[in-house]
Design an enzyme around this catalytic site. Structure first.
Site, mmCIF file in Angstrom:
data_model
loop_
_atom_site.group_PDB
_atom_site.id
_atom_site.type_symbol
_atom_site.label_atom_id
_atom_site.label_comp_id
_atom_site.label_asym_id
_atom_site.label_seq_id
_atom_site.Cartn_x
_atom_site.Cartn_y
_atom_site.Cartn_z
ATOM 1 N N ARG A 143 -9.527 0.503 3.473
ATOM 2 C CA ARG A 143 -8.591 1.477 2.918
ATOM 3 C C ARG A 143 -7.242 0.833 2.602
ATOM 4 N NH1 ARG A 143 -6.967 5.468 6.761
ATOM 5 N NH2 ARG A 143 -5.336 5.469 5.189
ATOM 6 N N LYS B 104 0.828 -1.218 0.000
ATOM 7 C CA LYS B 104 0.000 0.000 0.000
ATOM 8 C C LYS B 104 0.860 1.265 0.000
ATOM 9 C CE LYS B 104 -2.655 2.528 3.531
ATOM 10 N NZ LYS B 104 -1.552 3.279 4.146
ATOM 11 N N ASN B 105 1.768 1.369 0.962
ATOM 12 C CA ASN B 105 2.492 2.632 1.113
ATOM 13 C C ASN B 105 3.454 2.901 -0.039
ATOM 14 O OD1 ASN B 105 1.114 3.197 3.424
ATOM 15 N ND2 ASN B 105 2.729 2.552 4.824
ATOM 16 N N CYS C 46 -5.427 8.472 8.772
ATOM 17 C CA CYS C 46 -5.782 7.997 10.117
ATOM 18 C C CYS C 46 -5.454 9.043 11.171
ATOM 19 C CB CYS C 46 -4.998 6.724 10.442
ATOM 20 S SG CYS C 46 -5.503 5.318 9.465
ATOM 21 N N ARG D 203 0.541 14.332 13.189
ATOM 22 C CA ARG D 203 0.936 14.039 11.805
ATOM 23 C C ARG D 203 1.265 15.325 11.051
ATOM 24 N NH1 ARG D 203 -1.928 8.879 9.230
ATOM 25 N NH2 ARG D 203 0.188 8.477 8.598
ATOM 26 N N ASP E 124 3.131 0.422 12.279
ATOM 27 C CA ASP E 124 1.882 -0.068 11.673
ATOM 28 C C ASP E 124 1.517 -1.477 12.154
ATOM 29 O OD1 ASP E 124 1.518 2.265 10.336
ATOM 30 O OD2 ASP E 124 2.174 1.538 8.384
HETATM 31 C C1 UD1 Z 1 3.958 6.856 6.708
HETATM 32 C C2 UD1 Z 1 3.012 5.729 6.391
HETATM 33 C C3 UD1 Z 1 2.380 5.153 7.647
HETATM 34 C C4 UD1 Z 1 3.471 4.751 8.645
HETATM 35 C C5 UD1 Z 1 4.462 5.889 8.858
HETATM 36 C C6 UD1 Z 1 5.655 5.488 9.714
HETATM 37 C C7 UD1 Z 1 2.199 6.278 4.183
HETATM 38 C C8 UD1 Z 1 1.095 6.773 3.337
HETATM 39 N N1 UD1 Z 1 1.990 6.229 5.494
HETATM 40 O O1 UD1 Z 1 3.169 7.878 7.333
HETATM 41 O O2 UD1 Z 1 1.621 3.998 7.304
HETATM 42 O O3 UD1 Z 1 2.856 4.458 9.890
HETATM 43 O O4 UD1 Z 1 4.972 6.355 7.586
HETATM 44 O O5 UD1 Z 1 6.279 4.364 9.178
HETATM 45 O O6 UD1 Z 1 3.238 5.874 3.695
HETATM 46 N N2 UD1 Z 1 6.451 14.223 11.371
HETATM 47 C C9 UD1 Z 1 6.675 15.555 11.703
HETATM 48 N N3 UD1 Z 1 6.810 16.434 10.670
HETATM 49 C C10 UD1 Z 1 6.745 16.061 9.350
HETATM 50 C C11 UD1 Z 1 6.521 14.689 9.035
HETATM 51 C C12 UD1 Z 1 6.380 13.789 10.072
HETATM 52 O O7 UD1 Z 1 6.744 15.929 12.870
HETATM 53 O O8 UD1 Z 1 6.886 16.913 8.459
HETATM 54 C C13 UD1 Z 1 6.259 13.253 12.464
HETATM 55 C C14 UD1 Z 1 4.836 12.674 12.430
HETATM 56 O O9 UD1 Z 1 3.915 13.497 13.131
HETATM 57 C C15 UD1 Z 1 5.058 11.323 13.091
HETATM 58 C C16 UD1 Z 1 6.474 10.932 12.636
HETATM 59 O O10 UD1 Z 1 7.110 12.138 12.243
HETATM 60 O O11 UD1 Z 1 5.024 11.437 14.482
HETATM 61 C C17 UD1 Z 1 6.513 9.914 11.512
HETATM 62 O O12 UD1 Z 1 5.845 10.427 10.386
HETATM 63 P P1 UD1 Z 1 6.162 9.927 8.902
HETATM 64 O O13 UD1 Z 1 7.311 8.968 8.900
HETATM 65 O O14 UD1 Z 1 6.269 11.132 8.035
HETATM 66 O O15 UD1 Z 1 4.855 9.113 8.581
HETATM 67 P P2 UD1 Z 1 3.734 9.360 7.504
HETATM 68 O O16 UD1 Z 1 4.364 9.780 6.210
HETATM 69 O O17 UD1 Z 1 2.636 10.157 8.080
#
Ligand code: UD1
Length: 418
Positions: A398, A22-23, A117, A122, A306
């Site tokens: 989803r 998926k990701n 989610c 996030r 996850d």
């Molecule tokens: C992606 C995955 C999700 C997985 C996660 C961690 C997708 C669509 N989703 O989510 O399934 O659980 O990686 O493996 O691929 N953060 C910040 N600032 C930012 C970006 C992130 O503070 O600009 C924080 C987030 O709030 C979170 C952490 O970093 O606490 C990890 O986020 P990130 O690795 O970016 O996850 P996602 O891309 O949201």
């Protein structure tokens, strides 16, 4: 609104085929917009989030055709811009990848804020910091709309404070056409970072180091069409592995890359599960009573956030105490109240959950708060005494393809009630 009814108590047996990740698919599908020629993407999972992306791509003017159930052809030659009016209210977290591709191809992009989610703040400040370092300007309109624009993008050195998956991929996407070299330091190393970089390189990009914590992108002036196959879904595979352990089963997980599953394999073996590797499949089988273990979620190659919720179900079903520390997201324990309805004994304090396993769970009516929480509740239902009803299963659709059929093929008594 449909729901799942599950009659617990069956030990899972048989073989399950794992679909495309998926990701990875959610990053690769929008990346095709960077190129003006046709791309064919194979092994696309049949999940609702992919349908949302199909709609987003069609709305921005791409031609998206399914050549068969898992093969998607994307022709984005007619796409002229990515703007707010093209988006429908349906929105997912990964729609943030439209920023990277929009900036990369058109030097301008406007979208709604991403959905997804509800598992903490996030934030996307690292995405913004990365785009700004390449020369983009960000504008936010109210709490709904965000826009990025640049005269031109110029490669730069970008250090991420946390190895964010989304920010790493988004900066790669924007940097593909930037002038000169972009270096991402403390980059995320998840398998879908590598998969997206491989797809971009197959189109003619020049990206090195994906899968390590330093990624170097040398800007190119043009990308060409290609055919590319998405890697198998390690989180889907891990979900079935944990379900096999929780039900004391014996199953073959087929069509996977075992290396991507090492964090899960290691923990399950530590608990006493037997795991045998055969090329692109794993046999996961129960032999003796499992021991509780402690878990800390971490970016890859650590234990994936996850699979934290399915692991909490497995640990709750054992005898003994364990601790889960969630270090990736701020609030990813919102499923615990539902598990408590099934008899789980879990205390949550900030990012730490203390589980006192009693050796059983009991059926109840519960709500799937989000995608992975929903998958965890299915496992809880499979283990529980009696019948479990899971509501709000649209969250599960989803991200898991054909989930009730895959579990039924393993012997589970699960049905979707519409
Ligand atoms: C992606 C995955 C999700 C997985 C996660 C961690 C997708 C669509 N989703 O989510 O399934 O659980 O990686 O493996 O691929 N953060 C910040 N600032 C930012 C970006 C992130 O503070 O600009 C924080 C987030 O709030 C979170 C952490 O970093 O606490 C990890 O986020 P990130 O690795 O970016 O996850 P996602 O891309 O949201």
């Amino acid at each position: 609104m449909s729901n799942f009814l599950i009659e617990g108590g069956v030990k899972l047996r048989g073989k399950v085929n794992i679909g495309g990740f998926k990701n990875a698919a959610l990053a690769i599908i929008p990346s095709a917009i960077l190129c003006k020629e046709k791309c064919i993407i194979e092994n696309v999972p049949a999940i609702e989030d992919v349908n949302v992306f199909k709609e987003i791509l069609s709305n921005v003017g791409a031609k998206v055709v399914m050549l068969d159930e898992t093969t998607m052809e994307i022709d984005s030659s007619a796409v002229k811009e990515i703007s707010m009016s093209q988006f429908s209210p349906k929105n997912i977290r990964a729609s943030y990848y439209m920023w990277g591709v929009g900036l990369g191809r058109f030097k301008k992009v406007t979208t709604p804020f991403p959905g997804g989610c509800n598992i903490g703040a996030r934030k996307f400040d690292y995405h913004i910091k990365g785009f700004e370092a390449l020369g983009a300007k960000v504008e936010v309109f109210g709490d709904q709309t965000i826009s990025f624009s640049a005269e031109k993008l110029i490669g730069n050195r970008i250090y991420l404070d946390f190895a964010s998956v989304g920010a790493t991929i988004n900066i790669m996407l924007a940097a593909v056409y930037a002038e000169g070299r972009t270096t991402i330091e403390n980059a995320a190393k998840e398998p879908h970072i590598v998969d997206t970089a491989n797809f971009l390189n197959a189109m003619g990009a020049d990206i090195k180091g994906a899968g390590t914590d330093v990624i170097r992108i040398n800007g190119v002036s043009e990308l060409r069409g290609c055919t590319y196959s998405v890697i198998p879904d390690q989180i889907e595979a891990g979900t079935y592995m944990l379900a096999a352990a929780a039900t004391k089963g014996d199953i073959i997980i087929d069509g996977i890359i075992p290396k991507h599953l090492e964090p899960i394999t290691a923990k399950l073996e530590e608990m006493g599960m037997r795991i045998e590797e055969y090329g692109d499949s794993l046999r996961v089988f129960y032999e003796k009573e499992l021991e509780p273990v402690n878990i800390k979620t971490l970016p890859y190659p650590g234990f994936p956030t996850d699979l934290q919720q399915p692991m909490a179900v497995l640990l709750s079903s054992l005898n003994g105490d364990s601790i889960i520390e969630e270090s990736v997201f701020e609030s990813r324990f919102n499923y615990v109240d539902e598990l408590r309805k099934m008899g789980a004994d879990i205390d949550v304090n900030d990012r730490i959950a203390k589980i006192r396993g009693k050796g059983y769970l009991t059926g109840a009516s519960v709500n799937a708060a989000d995608l992975r929480a929903g998958a965890a509740l299915i496992i809880a239902g499979l283990v529980a005494k009696g019948v479990t009803e899971i509501n709000e299963i649209h969250h599960i659709d989803r991200g898991y393809e054909n989930i009730e059929n895959k579990f039924m093929n393993l012997g589970a008594r699960i049905k979707r009630v519409i």
